[in-house]
Each structure stands twice: as structure tokens, then as C-alpha cells.
Design an enzyme around this catalytic site. Structure first.
Site: not given
Ligand code: IVH
Length: 675
Positions: A315, A409
């Protein structure tokens, strides 16, 4: 872990932990095998099972026959007819490192040879043929009893109804949904307002176990076969390699990339080769299967309860795991897009430690409802930035904090805007926003733009914070003396930066256009505009229609260009650069220095080509005077996309690099002749 999960710290707790783990594993098995809707990534499930097995090892008296530690898969859903297998349908043990592979080989007790196959991440099926006719197809179920899916499997390409010989045969393989099919399917689902299917494996499982075979047929499933389990034919097949060839000869689809490897060294080389390459295929593979080639020897070695002894699944490190969200941070990009990033508890993904994941844009943050404190599924595939796939809402404790976007902002306080039809929330302050000014300056000197060596993010921060520079125009007024007076700036670095800035004056117009950072104007569009208009003044004087009519440009880009040059900041920039003596002209294209139709091109070949192997295609690029790259970078000029092209194609599109198909490619390298 879930709320209230016992930790197993002391002996009494250990028993409670055992009960809890057994229950959890059973719940996940049912979700995965029966409902085709896993609740957690494989890595998380594997961890629970490993812990359960570890406890079972220390307390053999705890395990009962129905303990999930002893079981493979889960019993099937009731609606499909059960099929009892004459021989158990086994699973595989896993190896995750070179050392574990070596240990596996030592247990088997031979050096090799091995057959290594790609491990298809789909759904195991058993097919029975009588006198060459398909009679039965079954899912694996719990390994003893599966589900009858004959009508559905009969609708799959790669599964012949009639073999080329009248044999009695039982074979095993994997049904999968090609990635391109999943994408198409999800696009359809989304247009109908249905949630997308999470991954190809579950989509395949769901499709295969539909009660209506017409639905299966429409989904476009495919299958690869890899094992002859039974039948007179088996006795005369000496090796796994021969079995695969026999399967292909009988008309089955066989995954074509398998390889015979002499020993561990060769197997390991194959492991390395496919680590990244597997992402280019049109099917998901989560690893490789290493099988003893000699089938007689493999049969003698036999199997444990769960798995054959002569094979192992290698794997790759998982692309997906679970992490905890520690915070959500906003970054303001060059174009003002405000991007949320999740800060995560560290997690190992695809071989690197990840502590951040992009939430891309407000929509994803809102759709997933990611909260600080949430346990989330994180995925990292190839070179792509890690992303949050889903939230484990079932594991919420109630203390997680929902995220609300600020109205202003975070860098400059200007109210944020969201334009209709746009996914991004942006700060409209443009160059008056310090973050946008910073990113704009970094971009101005970046490789694809004016390529000013030494103007990296650290230097830009220093120049901005000391007030020496506020816009690109100020760069041209820098002197070595002033720079050398800055902290961490030696005289040599100062000289070099001044020289690099001076050299940027004579870059071609196309690069200057990139440097402006106009929205939607990347390298390809900039080159097209520069080629067409030749001078910046020509471009600025052109009507929007004329700009929009340039090949590769269009009304949206034209409007963006017009907006840039008419805004006060754009005008100030242009006039400042003009005074600073920056070149506004695109030179005539130089005569081709190297003959050959691919001269000057940096080419990436990706996906599967029908007419040649990728190596052959790359050789053709070289022969035509081009360069070959393995990854798509900003230097790439052309991408040849074959069947099943994936992340490289996406990246090419994101970087606005020209993409052509195989046919176009052969006609270009051969100047019209097919090979
Ligand atoms: S051999 C008894 N070969 O992976 C051995 N399995 O993790 C049978 N799989 O249950 C398995 N590709 O569903 C084998 N080339 C391949 C495979 C493969 C995918 C699946 C299969 C198996 C699981 C084990």
C-alpha cells in the site's frame, strides 16, 4: 476519536476499549461494504483494525468468531440473492515499506520471481463460466457468502458473456468506475442538485449493487480480471504471469501494466516507478499486489484464515487521513481574492507532513461548514495542495465554533465584496491593500513575469516595511547604496538586485503584461496580446472589440484588460514605468535556432496514448527537436493529453498551457505524417 471513546490506558479500560473498537469497526464495515458509504478514510479504519488486532494478540480469549478482528468485509445487503462460495474468497495482508516487503518474502522463503500487479481500488467480483458462458457473478460479501450481481456484471465492458473456448471456469477480478466516468456522473448529479459521489470505489459499488441492471449499464463500469480460481484450465497454468496471459487470451480485460520481477530489488523498483505514475491512469490504484509467480508453490503455501501466504498488497502511503482543525486563517492574494486556509493538527499524507489545507474559496468553507475543532478528512494527491474533503460531523462534540466571514479585509479593513456569479470573496482595495501590494510586487519579479533575481518574498517584505518601495515603479529608483544600508543586505546582494532590476527594463512586452497581474491574463494570453499589438500603446489604444477578437482572448479578458488600464492605479503604473525607461515593445520573433517541429517546446506527455507507449511519444518529441519534462511547470509549453489524463492536465489548464490530443501530436511531430 469519537466523544467518550475509552482510551485503554489501564487494564479495565482496555476491555472497554476492546468493546468500543469492535463496535466501531463493525459500524465502519457495514458503512463501507453494505452501504457503499464509508464514514472515515481507509487510514483511520486501518488504525482501528490494527489496534483491535493488537489487543486480540494479547488477549486471545477476548476474540469470538463474530469479532470483526476475524472477519473479512461484511454480510451483504438483503435485497440481492446470496451466493455461497465453495472456497472462501480471501483478502490480502498488507505491506507498507520495503522492510515489510522483505519480511513477507522471507516468510514465503523464496527469492522470486514475483508478478507485481497494480492494485485496483474497486470492488472484488467472482465470475463463474460454464462451457464458456457467463453463468454467475457475485460480490465478495463476507468472503463466505456474496451477492448475486450477474445481471449487472453482464452489462460491464471487459467481462465477456462468451469465452473464446467452452471452458468451466471461476475467475476473480475487480470492478471499477473509470475516473472520467465518475467526473461525468458527478457533473450530471450536480446539475440535478444531487450530492456528488465521494470516490470511484463507492460509486462503483453503488452502481454494481443497483437492483436495476439498466442503471449499472448506464454508469460505464469496467473490470480487470486477475485470478483463475478454479477450473480444469488452472491445472495446466504454471505461473501467475501465464494466468494473466491466459485470461487476456480468453477475452477478459487484464490490467496491462503488470510486470514479472526477479527479486526484492526489482519489485522495489516497480514500487518506485508507480508511486506517482499511477495517478495518470483512469482508475484508482491504492497500491500494488506482489504475487509469487510459481502457482504450484503458491498453492503449497496455502492460506491463513484471511489471506493467501504467497501474496501481499503493497500500500502506498495514504493520500487521505483525518486531522483536527485548529484555526481558519484568511490570506489575501494578488488579485484581492480572500482565501481561507485551515490550520490542522499535523498529519502524514503521501509521504509529507501536512499542517494546512486550502479551503479554496468561500463556497467550499460554507458548503462543508468547517468549524474550528472539527475532525476533517484531508486529501493530498500528487503535487496538489492538500484539501479538506469532508467534515466528520458525527464526531462533533458541540464545542466546535462555526466560522463567519469577516465583513472587512483582514489586511486593510476595506469592506469585502462578492461579485455576482463569482465564487471568490475579494478585497476591492487593489494596490492600496498591503497584502495585494506585496503579492503584486512578488509577482512582478517572478520567473514568468519580469524575472528579477533576488526579489523574493523576504526582500519584498523588507523593501515594503522600510518604505523604500511601494509599487513596481519604485524598484527602478533603488540604488546599491540604499539597499546595502538595509539589515541583512550585503553590498554584493545590493549590486545584484540593482542589476537585475535594470535588466528587467528590456524584457519583452509579453512578460511585462504578465507582470501587471491583470486578472485572466496569464502567460498564454499575454503572449497572444503582445504578438498581436506589438506595443503597449497599441494595446492600450485598441477598442475592447479588437482586443476580444485576438485568438485565445475573449470579451471577459478584454474587459479585464480595459479595466486595468483605465483604473488610476494602472495608469500611474504605466506612466511611472515609461519614465523609468521600461521597454513597452514586443521584439520580432527570432528565426528558429534548431530545426524540427518541436524546437523550443518543453513537452509533457500524460495519460495513455493509443498509438504508442509514453516513452515512444517522448522519443518522438526529442527527435523533433523538443524537450521532454515529466512534470507540468511554468516552463512547460505543450501538454499532450492521452486517455485518462488527470492532475497534470488540470495543472496545464490552470497554468493556461496549450493542451493537444494524441492525433494532433503525431501530426505535429511528423509534420503531417502518422508514424
Ligand atoms: S489478488 C486471494 N490482485 O485488493 C488474493 N487483488 O486488499 C486475491 N485487488 O480483495 C486478491 N487488485 O479486491 C489481487 N491485482 C489484484 C488486485 C486485487 C485489486 C483487491 C481485491 C482484494 C483486495 C485486497
Amino acid at each position: 476519536m469519537s466523544a467518550g471513546a475509552p482510551t485503554g490506558a489501564d487494564p479495565q479500560d482496555e476491555r472497554r476499549r476492546w468493546d468500543w473498537l469492535s463496535q466501531e469497526v463493525r459500524r465502519h464495515q457495514a458503512a463501507y461494504h453494505r452501504d457503499d458509504a464509508p464514514l472515515v478514510p481507509d487510514a483511520e479504519y486501518d488504525r482501528l483494525v490494527a489496534e483491535l488486532e493488537e489487543l486480540a494478540g494479547r488477549h486471545p480469549d477476548w476474540a469470538s468468531a463474530d469479532s470483526p478482528a476475524e472477519q473479512v468485509g461484511a454480510p451483504g445487503r438483503a435485497a440481492l440473492a446470496p451466493v455461497r462460495f465453495t472456497r472462501p474468497v480471501l483478502s490480502l495482508n498488507n505491506a507498507r515499506s520495503r522492510q515489510e516487503l522483505e519480511e513477507f518474502m522471507a516468510r514465503v522463503g523464496v527469492v522470486g520471481p514475483w508478478v507485481v500487479e497494480l492494485k485496483i481500488d474497486g470492488l472484488s467480483v467472482i465470475l463463474r463460466y460454464q462451457r464458456g458462458r457467463l453463468r454467475l457473478a457475485a460480490t465478495r460479501g463476507d468472503g463466505a457468502t456474496g451477492e448475486d450481481v450477474t445481471a449487472n456484471v453482464a452489462a460491464i465492458a471487459g467481462v465477456p458473456h462468451q469465452l473464446s473456448e467452452p471452458l468451466d471456469l471461476e475467475v476473480r477480478g475487480e470492478v471499477y468506475l473509470p475516473r472520467t466516468r465518475l467526473r461525468a456522473l458527478n457533473a450530471e448529479r450536480e446539475s440535478r442538485g444531487e450530492p456528488p459521489l465521494a470516490n470511484p470505489r463507492n460509486a462503483a459499488a453503488g452502481s454494481l449493487r443497483q437492483l436495476d441492471p439498466a442503471i449499472t449499464a448506464a454508469r460505464g463500469l469496467a473490470a480487470f480480471l486477475y485470478e483463475i480460481r478454479d477450473g480444469a484450465a488452472l491445472a495446466s497454468i504454471p505461473t501467475q504471469g501465464a494466468a494473466l496471459e491466459r485470461l487476456a487470451g480468453l477475452g477478459f480485460a487484464v490490467e496491462p501494466h503488470w510486470q514479472r520481477c526477479a527479486d526484492l530489488e526489482a519489485v522495489w523498483e516497480f514500487v518506485q516507478e508507480w508511486r506517482e505514475r499511477r495517478r495518470e491512469l483512469d482508475y484508482d490504484t491504492d497500491g500494488l499486489v506482489v504475487k509469487l509467480d510459481d502457482l504450484g508453490e503458491a498453492a503449497r503455501l496455502g492460506a491463513t484464515q484471511k489471506a493467501p501466504r504467497a501474496a501481499v498488497a503493497f500500500k502506498y502511503p495514504p493520500d487521505e487521513d483525518v486531522a483536527t482543525v485548529r484555526g481558519i486563517r484568511l490570506t489575501v492574494g494578488r488579485t484581492g481574492a480572500v482565501t481561507p486556509t485551515a490550520e490542522l493538527s499535523p498529519v502524514r499524507l503521501a509521504g509529507t507532513t501536512v499542517t494546512r489545507a486550502s479551503l479554496h474559496n468561500a463556497n467550499i468553507l460554507e458548503r462543508l461548514d468547517v468549524r474550528v475543532g472539527d475532525r476533517v478528512v484531508v486529501r493530498k494527491a500528487g503535487e496538489v495542495i492538500p484539501e479538506i474533503v469532508s467534515v466528520l460531523t458525527a464526531e462533533r462534540q458541540g464545542t466546535e465554533v462555526p466560522y463567519t466571514y469577516p465583513a472587512t479585509c483582514p489586511e486593510c479593513g476595506t469592506p469585502l465584496v462578492r461579485e455576482p456569479g463569482e465564487v471568490d470573496i475579494r478585497c476591492p482595495a487593489a494596490l492600496t491593500c498591503p497584502a495585494q501590494r506585496r503579492e503584486g510586487l512578488i509577482h512582478y519579479g517572478s520567473r514568468g513575469a519580469l524575472d528579477i533575481a533576488g526579489l523574493g518574498d523576504k526582500t519584498v517584505d523588507l523593501l515594503l516595511s522600510t518604505g523604500l518601495v511601494a509599487t513596481p515603479v519604485d524598484l527602478y529608483a533603488l540604488t546599491a547604496d540604499r539597499l546595502a544600508a538595509l539589515p541583512r543586505f550585503g553590498p554584493l546582494a545590493a549590486e545584484n538586485l540593482v542589476r537585475a532590476v535594470a535588466a528587467s527594463r528590456s524584457q519583452p512586452l509579453s512578460r511585462l503584461l504578465v507582470a501587471f497581474g491583470i486578472r485572466h491574463v496569464g502567460e498564454r494570453v499575454a503572449a497572444a496580446l503582445a504578438r498581436h499589438f506589438r506595443t503597449l500603446d497599441g494595446l492600450m489604444a485598441a477598442s475592447a472589440d479588437e482586443v476580444a477578437s485576438v485568438p485565445g482572448v475573449g470579451p471577459v479578458i478584454a474587459e479585464s484588460v480595459a479595466a486595468f488600464f483605465s483604473a488610476p492605479a494602472g495608469q500611474a503604473l504605466v506612466s511611472g514605468l515609461r519614465q523609468a525607461g521600461v521597454n513597452f515593445v514586443e521584439p520580432e520573433p527570432a528565426a528558429e535556432p534548431v530545426p524540427g517541429p518541436m524546437a523550443g517546446q518543453s513537452v509533457v506527455v500524460t495519460g495513455a496514448l493509443a498509438g504508442a507507449s509514453r516513452r515512444e511519444a517522448e522519443a518522438a518529441v526529442l527527435a523533433a527537436g523538443g524537450r521532454v519534462q515529466s512534470a507540468v511547470t511554468r516552463q512547460t509549453t505543450l501538454v499532450v493529453a492521452g486517455e485518462g489524463a488527470g492532475s497534470k492536465l488540470d495543472r496545464a489548464r490552470a497554468l493556461e498551457i496549450e493542451v493537444i490530443d494524441e492525433q494532433e501530436f503525431w501530426s505535429r511531430v511528423a509534420n503531417g505524417r502518422m508514424p
